[in-house]
Enzyme design. Sequence first.
Site: not given
Length: 266
Positions: A24, A55, A77, A79-80, A107, A205-206, A229, A241
């Site tokens: 990201s 992305h 991802h 979560y998509e 990220a 998350m990846s 962050n 995000h």
Amino acid sequence: MKKTIKYIKSKINVAPEIGIVLGSGLGNFADNIEDRIEISYKDIPNFPVSTVSGHDGKLIFGKINGKDIVAMKGRIHFYEGYDMKDVVFPIKVLAEIGIKYLIITNAAGGVNMDFSAGDLMLITDHINITGRSPLIGPNDDSEGPRFLDMTNCYDNELIAMADDVSSKMGLKLQKGVYMYFTGPNYETAAEIRMARVLGADAVGMSTVPEVIVARHRGIKVLGISTITNMGTGVLDKPLDHSEVVQVGQEVSHKFSKLLTDIVGVM
């Protein structure tokens, strides 16, 4: 898979040994690729399409520092809503194309209290808190072992090389363990405290499913996280995000220089 590979090979005339996954806000590195051939994910048969801001969804072939590379500008991802087999499909494609090395970036949220937003972290190991593995299901022994050894999952020689490159740049790299959550919600403050207790330095998350498949195929992996962050509860502010993408863009210059120099010595 055969249709996918046939289409991609019809568009290129190179056989890159280095693959790069851009996380990201880190896609600006792709602007440095010379002799570029861009292929949109949506045009590739059977290729999943990234739906997340930051992305772009392109395979970019070309040269960095004189080396043939292929970059994924954007990833898929879990979560998509994709199945895990779709999440790792691009890495299987890169393996079929013939890459020997994978530089995977992301990220991440900082868990280690000594970290700050904007730091770059070499991933030394990971914790898959989700328990989900892309290797669940039938195994093709011609592709990799049924039971995959995860020792040296992030290649020690590549880590040492990246460390040396950063030292010559005068750039300090953090080192640490990455913990994989599925997302898309950010972690709770309690989950961040748990991650710290379990030995994680960053969360995201990846990356982990992709790394598992890359190692299954015998590809050597170097992982780099941009700490965009600090994790929930570390600072007294909500997570957003857009800030993740913004910090990624702010560190893009040093990140791009680091990647370019690393590729040059691979």
